[in-house]
Design a protein around this motif. Structure first.
Motif, PDB file in Angstrom:
ATOM      1  N   TYR A  58      -0.607   6.889 -41.085  1.00  0.00           N
ATOM      2  CA  TYR A  58      -0.670   7.778 -39.925  1.00  0.00           C
ATOM      3  C   TYR A  58       0.363   8.875 -40.129  1.00  0.00           C
ATOM      4  N   THR A  59      -0.091  10.118 -40.039  1.00  0.00           N
ATOM      5  CA  THR A  59       0.764  11.270 -40.330  1.00  0.00           C
ATOM      6  C   THR A  59       1.075  12.023 -39.043  1.00  0.00           C
ATOM      7  N   ASP A  60       2.362  12.310 -38.828  1.00  0.00           N
ATOM      8  CA  ASP A  60       2.747  13.062 -37.627  1.00  0.00           C
ATOM      9  C   ASP A  60       2.681  14.568 -37.899  1.00  0.00           C
TER      10      ASP A  60
ATOM     11  N   TRP B 110       7.557   3.884 -44.144  1.00  0.00           N
ATOM     12  CA  TRP B 110       7.676   5.074 -43.294  1.00  0.00           C
ATOM     13  C   TRP B 110       8.354   6.132 -44.148  1.00  0.00           C
TER      14      TRP B 110
ATOM     15  N   ASP C 203      10.666  11.440 -29.109  1.00  0.00           N
ATOM     16  CA  ASP C 203       9.404  11.972 -29.636  1.00  0.00           C
ATOM     17  C   ASP C 203       8.867  11.112 -30.777  1.00  0.00           C
ATOM     18  N   GLU C 204       9.755  10.665 -31.656  1.00  0.00           N
ATOM     19  CA  GLU C 204       9.332   9.797 -32.754  1.00  0.00           C
ATOM     20  C   GLU C 204       8.794   8.473 -32.218  1.00  0.00           C
TER      21      GLU C 204
ATOM     22  N   TRP D 272       5.363   8.939 -30.831  1.00  0.00           N
ATOM     23  CA  TRP D 272       4.382   9.059 -31.902  1.00  0.00           C
ATOM     24  C   TRP D 272       4.097   7.701 -32.547  1.00  0.00           C
TER      25      TRP D 272
ATOM     26  N   GLN E 151       1.861   5.730 -30.330  1.00  0.00           N
ATOM     27  CA  GLN E 151       0.488   6.229 -30.429  1.00  0.00           C
ATOM     28  C   GLN E 151      -0.176   5.724 -31.713  1.00  0.00           C
ATOM     29  N   ALA E 152       0.554   5.740 -32.818  1.00  0.00           N
ATOM     30  CA  ALA E 152       0.015   5.228 -34.085  1.00  0.00           C
ATOM     31  C   ALA E 152      -0.302   3.737 -33.955  1.00  0.00           C
TER      32      ALA E 152
END
Length: 117
Positions: free
Chosen positions: A15-17, A71, A94-95, A98, A101-102
């Motif tokens: 999964y890429t942010d 990671w 924020d990380e 994310w 969400q992943a």
């Protein structure tokens, strides 16, 4: 000499942010880990002083710990379990959002019965 059987490896998904960092999650979750996660999410065993937020954070951390394989942040890979967990614990809001969400996307695809935080 007998040849050793090849060690099985669970499939993984990346999964890429928005910044190009990649979180790789394992595509397997043992029954014991699923049960431990469900207990953590329900608050079973939590301190009496724990808030719902504390319980939710611990459950998310446990799920991350069981699923995170790698990671890559700013081109630097983190692959050791202890280092992955340490990095997650110091992640910015924020990380963390994310990563959650992943985890939700990953669980929806691989473990639909697991309710990710």
């Amino acid at each position: 000499m007998a040849k050793r059987p090849e060690k099985l490896a669970a499939p993984t998904s990346g999964y890429t942010d928005a910044h190009g960092n990649v979180l790789t999650l394992r595509g397997s979750l043992t029954t014991g880990s699923r049960q431990e996660y469900a207990r953590a999410l329900s608050g079973a065993g939590a301190r009496p002083s724990s808030t719902q937020e504390d319980v939710w954070q611990r459950a998310g951390e446990l799920l991350f710990e069981r699923l995170a394989v790698r990671w890559v942040i700013a081109g630097a890979p983190i692959e050791r379990q202890r280092e992955l967990l340490a990095r997650f614990r110091v992640a910015s809001p924020d990380e963390r959002a994310w990563v959650r969400q992943a985890l939700r996307e990953h669980c929806a695809e691989w473990f639909p019965e697991v309710r990710a935080p």
